[in-house]
Design an enzyme around this catalytic site. Structure first.
Site, PDB file in Angstrom:
ATOM      1  CD  GLU A 169       5.487  -1.999   3.566  1.00 35.40           C
ATOM      2  OE1 GLU A 169       5.364  -0.757   3.573  1.00 35.40           O
ATOM      3  OE2 GLU A 169       4.873  -2.734   2.764  1.00 35.40           O
TER       4      GLU A 169
ATOM      5  CB  THR B 189       2.986  -7.778   0.722  1.00 36.26           C
ATOM      6  OG1 THR B 189       4.000  -6.867   0.288  1.00 36.26           O
ATOM      7  CG2 THR B 189       2.235  -8.250  -0.513  1.00 36.26           C
TER       8      THR B 189
ATOM      9  NE  ARG C  25       5.221  -7.267  -2.312  1.00 38.60           N
ATOM     10  CZ  ARG C  25       5.297  -6.087  -2.887  1.00 38.60           C
ATOM     11  NH1 ARG C  25       6.099  -5.910  -3.920  1.00 38.60           N
ATOM     12  NH2 ARG C  25       4.584  -5.090  -2.437  1.00 38.60           N
TER      13      ARG C  25
ATOM     14  CE  LYS D  97       0.637   0.008   0.252  1.00 42.11           C
ATOM     15  NZ  LYS D  97       1.937  -0.694   0.244  1.00 42.11           N
TER      16      LYS D  97
HETATM   17  C1  3PG Z   1       4.487  -1.945  -2.354  1.00 44.64           C
HETATM   18  O1  3PG Z   1       3.812  -2.063  -1.356  1.00 44.64           O
HETATM   19  O2  3PG Z   1       4.799  -2.836  -3.130  1.00 44.64           O
HETATM   20  C2  3PG Z   1       4.918  -0.603  -2.678  1.00 44.64           C
HETATM   21  O3  3PG Z   1       3.883  -0.044  -3.379  1.00 44.64           O
HETATM   22  C3  3PG Z   1       6.193  -0.526  -3.434  1.00 44.64           C
HETATM   23  O4  3PG Z   1       6.028   0.239  -4.561  1.00 44.64           O
HETATM   24  P1  3PG Z   1       7.296   0.723  -5.386  1.00 44.64           P
HETATM   25  O5  3PG Z   1       8.095  -0.515  -5.713  1.00 44.64           O
HETATM   26  O6  3PG Z   1       6.710   1.370  -6.613  1.00 44.64           O
HETATM   27  O7  3PG Z   1       8.053   1.677  -4.522  1.00 44.64           O
END
Ligand code: 3PG
Length: 213
Positions: A47, A74, A51, A134
């Site tokens: 994934e 995201t 960002r 999710k």
């Molecule tokens: C996200 O989508 O940002 C995930 O939740 C990542 O979370 P983490 O950095 O706590 O693994």
């Protein structure tokens, strides 16, 4: 592609490995090396979060990588769905679910893993046809105990918990009947990417790939 088919595809992807690495990539030039390390370590489903400016070029660079299934994470808008799809993403992940995102995923034929944090949000996603969700932000909202509780009234729903998952707490989640996989950024931290420490990332992927067995 109807939500039911999208969720079925997400279940297939989740069955490939117990962990989906959540990647923040700031240098698309490193994406192929990063992807190779993760796939070699046994984590083929990646994934890439939208960002950073490098995210879409990174998805483009990874989309041709042998053995990899690359998604856009995201995803916050219909536009994000379209941009991810154009870049070559084969699935999309959102921290939540809006009507616009659901419509865009259906129109684009892009399997979506929508986020939910409460029973009501999970029920709304289920009403739309999604049964693979999710759970976000997993640790902050109750973690494995919450998922265990949700399984009682909502046994047809499965979750990929994300947010605060670590190599230490992941087994607690993966032991649950409604958790086929988890997501997390711990496998490929930005510092390791900057240092191009692909062996360290591959080693973490290898350990993650063994979780839940
Ligand atoms: C996200 O989508 O940002 C995930 O939740 C990542 O979370 P983490 O950095 O706590 O693994």
């Amino acid at each position: 592609m109807p939500p039911e088919t999208q969720s079925a595809r997400m279940r297939q992807l989740c069955a490939l490995a117990p962990v989906i690495p959540v990647l923040v990539i700031t240098d698309a030039g490193t994406a192929p090396d990063l992807g190779r390390a993760l796939v070699a370590g046994g984590l083929p489903v990646l994934e890439v979060t939208l960002r950073s400016d490098a995210a879409l070029p990174a998805i483009r660079a990874l989309s041709g990588l042998k053995g990899a299934h690359v998604g856009a994470g995201t995803v916050l808008s219909a536009d994000d769905v379209a941009r991810g799809k154009d870049a070559g993403a084969t699935f999309a992940v959102s921290p939540g679910l809006t009507d616009a995102i659901a419509r865009a995923a259906e129109d684009a034929g892009l399997p979506l893993l929508p986020g939910a944090a409460t029973a009501s949000e999970a029920m709304r996603a289920r009403d739309l046809g999604y049964d693979m969700l999710k759970l976000f932000p997993a640790e902050a909202i109750g973690g494995a105990a919450l998922l265990k509780a949700l399984h009682g009234p909502l046994p047809q729903l499965s979750f990929c918990p994300t947010g605060g998952i670590t190599v230490e707490n992941a087994p607690r989640y993966l032991a649950l009947p409604n958790v086929p996989c988890v997501g997390g950024s711990w496998i490929a931290p930005e510092a390791d990417q900057r240092a191009r420490d692909w062996p360290a990332i591959e080693a973490r992927a290898r350990a993650a790939a063994k979780l839940g067995q």
